[in-house]
Design a protein around this motif. Structure first.
Motif, PDB file in Angstrom:
ATOM      1  N   MET A 230       4.490 -40.191 -39.471  1.00  0.00           N
ATOM      2  CA  MET A 230       5.855 -39.579 -38.965  1.00  0.00           C
ATOM      3  C   MET A 230       5.538 -38.213 -38.644  1.00  0.00           C
ATOM      4  O   MET A 230       6.003 -37.769 -37.887  1.00  0.00           O
ATOM      5  N   ALA A 231       4.795 -37.527 -39.481  1.00  0.00           N
ATOM      6  CA  ALA A 231       4.327 -36.001 -38.964  1.00  0.00           C
ATOM      7  C   ALA A 231       3.725 -35.853 -37.674  1.00  0.00           C
ATOM      8  O   ALA A 231       4.152 -35.030 -36.914  1.00  0.00           O
ATOM      9  N   VAL A 232       2.779 -36.756 -37.492  1.00  0.00           N
ATOM     10  CA  VAL A 232       2.071 -36.689 -36.215  1.00  0.00           C
ATOM     11  C   VAL A 232       3.170 -37.072 -35.033  1.00  0.00           C
ATOM     12  O   VAL A 232       3.001 -36.342 -34.031  1.00  0.00           O
ATOM     13  N   CYS A 233       4.006 -38.221 -35.246  1.00  0.00           N
ATOM     14  CA  CYS A 233       4.775 -38.463 -34.165  1.00  0.00           C
ATOM     15  C   CYS A 233       5.837 -37.186 -33.796  1.00  0.00           C
ATOM     16  O   CYS A 233       6.247 -37.119 -32.603  1.00  0.00           O
ATOM     17  N   ALA A 234       6.346 -36.558 -34.949  1.00  0.00           N
ATOM     18  CA  ALA A 234       6.982 -35.501 -34.852  1.00  0.00           C
ATOM     19  C   ALA A 234       6.619 -34.309 -33.919  1.00  0.00           C
ATOM     20  O   ALA A 234       7.505 -33.222 -34.110  1.00  0.00           O
ATOM     21  N   SER A 235       5.382 -34.204 -33.834  1.00  0.00           N
ATOM     22  CA  SER A 235       4.722 -33.113 -33.190  1.00  0.00           C
ATOM     23  C   SER A 235       5.392 -32.733 -31.912  1.00  0.00           C
ATOM     24  O   SER A 235       5.186 -31.638 -31.536  1.00  0.00           O
ATOM     25  N   PHE A 236       5.767 -33.728 -30.980  1.00  0.00           N
ATOM     26  CA  PHE A 236       6.216 -33.781 -29.719  1.00  0.00           C
ATOM     27  C   PHE A 236       7.669 -32.811 -29.885  1.00  0.00           C
ATOM     28  O   PHE A 236       7.978 -32.034 -28.716  1.00  0.00           O
ATOM     29  N   TYR A 237       8.314 -32.994 -31.166  1.00  0.00           N
ATOM     30  CA  TYR A 237       9.526 -32.108 -31.219  1.00  0.00           C
ATOM     31  C   TYR A 237       9.478 -30.842 -31.018  1.00  0.00           C
ATOM     32  O   TYR A 237      10.091 -30.087 -30.482  1.00  0.00           O
ATOM     33  N   ILE A 238       8.251 -30.337 -31.651  1.00  0.00           N
ATOM     34  CA  ILE A 238       7.879 -28.871 -31.727  1.00  0.00           C
ATOM     35  C   ILE A 238       7.468 -28.484 -30.516  1.00  0.00           C
ATOM     36  O   ILE A 238       7.745 -27.170 -30.006  1.00  0.00           O
ATOM     37  N   PHE A 239       6.803 -29.104 -29.763  1.00  0.00           N
ATOM     38  CA  PHE A 239       6.466 -28.894 -28.443  1.00  0.00           C
ATOM     39  C   PHE A 239       7.627 -28.695 -27.550  1.00  0.00           C
ATOM     40  O   PHE A 239       7.904 -27.583 -26.792  1.00  0.00           O
ATOM     41  N   PHE A 240       8.611 -29.489 -27.621  1.00  0.00           N
ATOM     42  CA  PHE A 240       9.861 -29.381 -26.511  1.00  0.00           C
ATOM     43  C   PHE A 240      10.686 -28.126 -27.140  1.00  0.00           C
ATOM     44  O   PHE A 240      11.153 -27.366 -26.527  1.00  0.00           O
ATOM     45  N   LYS A 241      10.628 -28.011 -28.687  1.00  0.00           N
ATOM     46  CA  LYS A 241      11.486 -26.995 -29.022  1.00  0.00           C
ATOM     47  C   LYS A 241      10.830 -25.680 -28.719  1.00  0.00           C
ATOM     48  O   LYS A 241      11.652 -24.653 -28.521  1.00  0.00           O
ATOM     49  N   ALA A 242       9.630 -25.293 -28.438  1.00  0.00           N
ATOM     50  CA  ALA A 242       8.983 -24.082 -27.828  1.00  0.00           C
ATOM     51  C   ALA A 242       9.476 -23.894 -26.573  1.00  0.00           C
ATOM     52  O   ALA A 242       9.578 -22.823 -26.064  1.00  0.00           O
ATOM     53  N   MET A 243      10.124 -24.776 -25.983  1.00  0.00           N
ATOM     54  CA  MET A 243      10.388 -24.802 -24.570  1.00  0.00           C
ATOM     55  C   MET A 243      12.030 -24.620 -24.364  1.00  0.00           C
ATOM     56  O   MET A 243      12.359 -24.074 -23.349  1.00  0.00           O
ATOM     57  N   PHE A 244      12.652 -25.092 -25.324  1.00  0.00           N
ATOM     58  CA  PHE A 244      14.003 -24.752 -25.387  1.00  0.00           C
ATOM     59  C   PHE A 244      14.556 -23.821 -26.270  1.00  0.00           C
ATOM     60  O   PHE A 244      15.825 -23.112 -25.858  1.00  0.00           O
ATOM     61  N   THR A 245      14.018 -23.656 -27.306  1.00  0.00           N
ATOM     62  CA  THR A 245      14.601 -22.497 -28.358  1.00  0.00           C
ATOM     63  C   THR A 245      14.610 -21.096 -27.565  1.00  0.00           C
ATOM     64  O   THR A 245      15.813 -20.506 -27.765  1.00  0.00           O
ATOM     65  N   PRO A 246      13.895 -20.754 -26.789  1.00  0.00           N
ATOM     66  CA  PRO A 246      14.025 -19.338 -26.152  1.00  0.00           C
ATOM     67  C   PRO A 246      15.391 -19.429 -25.128  1.00  0.00           C
ATOM     68  O   PRO A 246      16.141 -18.199 -25.031  1.00  0.00           O
ATOM     69  N   VAL A 247      15.736 -20.399 -24.480  1.00  0.00           N
ATOM     70  CA  VAL A 247      16.781 -20.516 -23.813  1.00  0.00           C
ATOM     71  C   VAL A 247      17.982 -20.607 -24.475  1.00  0.00           C
ATOM     72  O   VAL A 247      19.011 -19.904 -24.397  1.00  0.00           O
ATOM     73  N   GLU A 248      17.833 -21.515 -25.783  1.00  0.00           N
ATOM     74  CA  GLU A 248      19.287 -21.610 -26.535  1.00  0.00           C
ATOM     75  C   GLU A 248      19.596 -20.237 -27.146  1.00  0.00           C
ATOM     76  O   GLU A 248      20.741 -20.122 -27.494  1.00  0.00           O
TER      77      GLU A 248
END
Length: 371
Positions: A230-248
């Motif tokens: 579960m933790a491994v598969c959720a790693s992509f969420y953090i990758f995407f989060k790094a890309m959209f959080t500054p915009v948000e």
């Protein structure tokens, strides 16, 4: 007050009453910290964090030692009070209170901030509600043990990595707030933040993926190894989060609480539906994958909505670098599922080295160009 009233309908009424003031304390602490960050007192912010950690340790350890579990609620309240005193003594020394809560003029000036704060709180309620629905659904399907595994995996990958994002953004929001009305500077600042977040987090995510079986056993016990997929598969969420959080952050910088709430609601509704469905069909790894898909959905929504509302424009200059880091992370996830023993570590170390080298070289090149 709401917490105290609601406590009398709960079996742990006394404990809830004791810790209920923490809600207000956290609000005051957040305000004082926002002032220091806004005035770019980052060194003082770092020192406050160190002092707060030491103070919490000094307060909590004796209470836990003498009272055991009965001392948890008291320790939480006292430690937060001590930390609040540290915050207030540090911030008011530089920026003493000059406003009055009885002044209509001061209240009118602060009304936009109040509206923004309400939007931020409502967005937090959306997130808490979505998380509650997810855990309740998992509890009904797999029991409390499954909820514990989900929670441990979420903490290991999502919350720990988010701490890094928060530290990178300590001075970003004040800078963005100062130039958010200049579209050129706004886009440049946001895209540079995306570069820094994505490049710095990519090697860390690969390390987390490869080392997750051992990190979970180190920080928890070997009973939590089932949370690794579960933790491994959720790693992509953090990758995407790094890309959209500054915009948000742009909606907050512009004081547009409605847009911020909408973007948070889109993500929360999606994961509140997707995660329980994925868990029901595929188990814990499906829940982690659903979180990552939710991150991708959030990324697309934020980029499209913020482009039309604020004129934000994503810089495609480093898109090949982001793509390579994403591929490296994908390979690391595949390695964690299908390989073992020495080949697992060999490929994992190679992936980590390549990702780290790319991050170092790109950031060095970018630094020279801007210098």
């Amino acid at each position: 007050l709401v917490c105290i009233v609601a406590a009398f309908f709960h079996e742990h009424a006394v404990e809830i009453v004791i810790i209920s003031p923490i809600v207000g304390i956290l609000a005051l602490m957040g305000g004082e910290m926002a002032i220091l960050k806004g005035m770019k007192q980052l060194k003082r912010v770092a020192l406050i964090s160190v002092y707060s950690a030491v103070a919490t340790l000094v307060v909590c350890v004796p209470l836990y030692y003498f009272l055991s579990l009965q001392g948890v609620a008291i320790a939480l309240l006292l430690s937060h009070i001590v930390v609040l005193i540290i915050y207030l003594s540090s911030s008011t020394r530089l920026y003493p209170y000059a406003a009055s809560i009885y002044s209509k003029g001061d209240l009118k000036k602060g009304l936009p901030m109040i509206k923004l704060g309400i939007g931020y709180i409502v967005a937090g309620v959306f997130g808490s509600g979505a998380e509650y629905l997810i855990r309740e659904s998992i509890n009904q399907s797999g029991g409390e043990a499954a909820v514990g595994l989900y929670a441990s995996g979420y903490v290991m990958m999502v919350q720990y990595a988010s701490v890094v994002l928060a530290s990178l953004e300590a001075d970003f929001f004040p800078r963005l707030s100062g130039i958010c009305h200049d579209r050129v500077k706004m886009n440049s600042t946001i895209n540079r933040q995306i570069e820094a977040c994505t490049l710095l987090l990519s090697p860390m995510l690969i390390f987390f993926v490869i080392a997750m079986p051992y990190l979970l056993q180190l920080l928890y016990t070997n009973k939590f190894v089932d949370a690794v997929p579960m933790a491994v598969c959720a790693s992509f969420y953090i990758f995407f989060k790094a890309m959209f959080t500054p915009v948000e952050y742009l909606s907050l910088a512009k004081g547009d609480s409605r847009m911020y709430m909408v973007s948070e609601l889109v993500y929360d509704v999606f994961i509140a539906i997707a995660v329980p469905l994925a868990y029901g069909h595929y188990g814990l790894w499906g829940a982690g994958a659903a979180l990552s898909v939710g991150g991708c959905v959030d990324l697309l929504f934020v980029y499209i909505a913020y482009r039309y509302r604020y004129g934000y424009s994503f810089s495609f200059r480093l898109l090949p670098v982001y793509a390579v880091q994403f591929v490296l992370l994908t390979v690391a996830v595949g390695v964690s599922f299908y390989l073992a023993d020495w080949i697992y570590w060999l490929i994992g170390v190679v992936l980590l080295a390549v990702s780290s080298a790319i991050t170092f070289l790109v950031l060095k090149r970018e630094g020279k160009q801007r210098g």
